[in-house]
Design an enzyme around this catalytic site. Sequence first.
Site, short mmCIF file in Angstrom:
data_model
loop_
_atom_site.label_atom_id
_atom_site.label_comp_id
_atom_site.label_asym_id
_atom_site.label_seq_id
_atom_site.Cartn_x
_atom_site.Cartn_y
_atom_site.Cartn_z
N GLY A 93 0.24 -2.94 -9.12
CA GLY A 93 0.77 -2.88 -10.47
C GLY A 93 0.60 -1.51 -11.09
O GLY A 93 1.04 -1.26 -12.22
N GLY A 94 -0.03 -0.59 -10.35
CA GLY A 94 -0.23 0.75 -10.87
C GLY A 94 1.06 1.49 -11.13
O GLY A 94 1.16 2.28 -12.08
N GLN A 186 -4.58 10.30 -6.71
CA GLN A 186 -3.74 10.83 -7.77
C GLN A 186 -4.12 12.29 -8.02
O GLN A 186 -4.91 12.86 -7.29
CB GLN A 186 -3.88 9.98 -9.04
CG GLN A 186 -3.33 8.57 -8.90
CD GLN A 186 -1.82 8.51 -8.85
OE1 GLN A 186 -1.12 9.49 -9.09
NE2 GLN A 186 -1.29 7.33 -8.52
N GLY A 213 1.74 8.77 -7.15
CA GLY A 213 2.18 9.72 -8.15
C GLY A 213 3.20 10.72 -7.65
O GLY A 213 3.37 11.79 -8.24
N ASP A 263 7.07 3.33 1.92
CA ASP A 263 7.84 2.22 1.36
C ASP A 263 8.80 2.77 0.33
O ASP A 263 8.55 3.81 -0.27
CB ASP A 263 6.93 1.18 0.70
CG ASP A 263 6.55 1.59 -0.72
OD1 ASP A 263 7.19 1.10 -1.66
OD2 ASP A 263 5.64 2.43 -0.89
N CYS A 303 22.88 -2.19 14.87
CA CYS A 303 22.57 -3.33 14.01
C CYS A 303 23.69 -4.37 14.06
O CYS A 303 24.80 -4.12 14.54
CB CYS A 303 22.33 -2.87 12.57
SG CYS A 303 23.83 -2.49 11.63
N CYS A 306 27.02 -3.20 12.26
CA CYS A 306 27.84 -2.24 13.00
C CYS A 306 28.41 -2.84 14.29
O CYS A 306 29.46 -2.40 14.77
CB CYS A 306 27.03 -0.99 13.31
SG CYS A 306 26.67 0.01 11.84
#
Length: 373
Positions: A93-94, A186, A213, A263, A303, A306
């Site tokens: 949640g940061g 950070q 960050g 991510d 994939c 395709c």
Amino acid sequence: MEFKLIKKDKQSSARLGVVTTGRGEIQTPIFMPVATHGAMKPLTPAQITETGAQIILSNTYHLHLQPGEGLVKKAGGLHKFMAWDKPILTDSGGFQVFSLPNKRITDEGVFFRHEVTGDEIYLDPASATRIQQDLGADIIMAFDECIPYPCERQYAEQSTKKTIRWLKECQRAMTDNGQALFGIVQGSVFEDLRAYCAREMRALDLPGYAIGGVSVGEGLELLKKVVAWTAPHLPEDKPRYLMGVGLPEDILESVERGIDMFDCVIPTRYARSATLFTRRGKIRLTNKNYKRDFFPVDPSCTCYTCGNFTRAYLHHLFVSNEVLSAVLSAIHNVHFYLNMMAEIRTAIADNRFMEYKSRFLAEYLEGNRRTKQ
């Protein structure tokens, strides 16, 4: 959770490794598709598996709001609730501390305002840790303050010290249930703060470390500097995770500097707006040029999309506002990312990562330039 460093590239800081969890192994470097609410728009868990995903990410703040960690725990945990049997990482949640409006940050935690009901929601290190433990993720993130860019040096210093203090509170709130807690370094774009934060967190001997960050508006050149400043201060025998990154060029530059995990929502978010990734750059399938284009999205791609459909068909789906347009596009984009990561791992194993990076970017970025002309 255990991490084994298998090999280091001879010409860069790129690393080949494996993260072992109770729900399977994760070959690194790896990209983690994002399933914010316990679902990846617009794919089923079976489709996500078919793209080659080894681990996915979900979000603590959003799952706390709906359906609530108590219900998820009663259902048997997030894995069972969403029918996903591979590892899950949950953000604390940061990032919402950075991204959501109408919040109030204190020394102890953060007060949010519900976007729909207006109710006040409070998160602090202990509650964010407890929620993630109830969700049952394999890897959980410490609650931190994601510093905006740009910001004043004094604010960045105070915030960084707060993040270190909050990490220690997360550690104290942990119960021994097999979950791995990662700290988040950070320090904004200040080299000494990044080094300071990394050293302080390294002393806590955590299972893994993240760099937070970034991807908050600072651009690729500053992102590269932040990673280069921070990674050398992190232990070699622990996984390194760069949060919220990103575009293929961001990932390749960061792998070169020693990052193992990534991510981002970009593959699925871009897919829903008809932007697809190819080896020759991004293409926008709503463009009228694709109306009679009977080639696959990317002729080199293996994939499902395709292998069965043409650009003309996907153009038709988007113009017709068919849901299938987003499904087929997301399958392709996520597969593109995970295939790129597999190629990166092979290149590191063969001591040719820098050659691979140079060749990939030359073709990909030149394609992007042609598309913009």
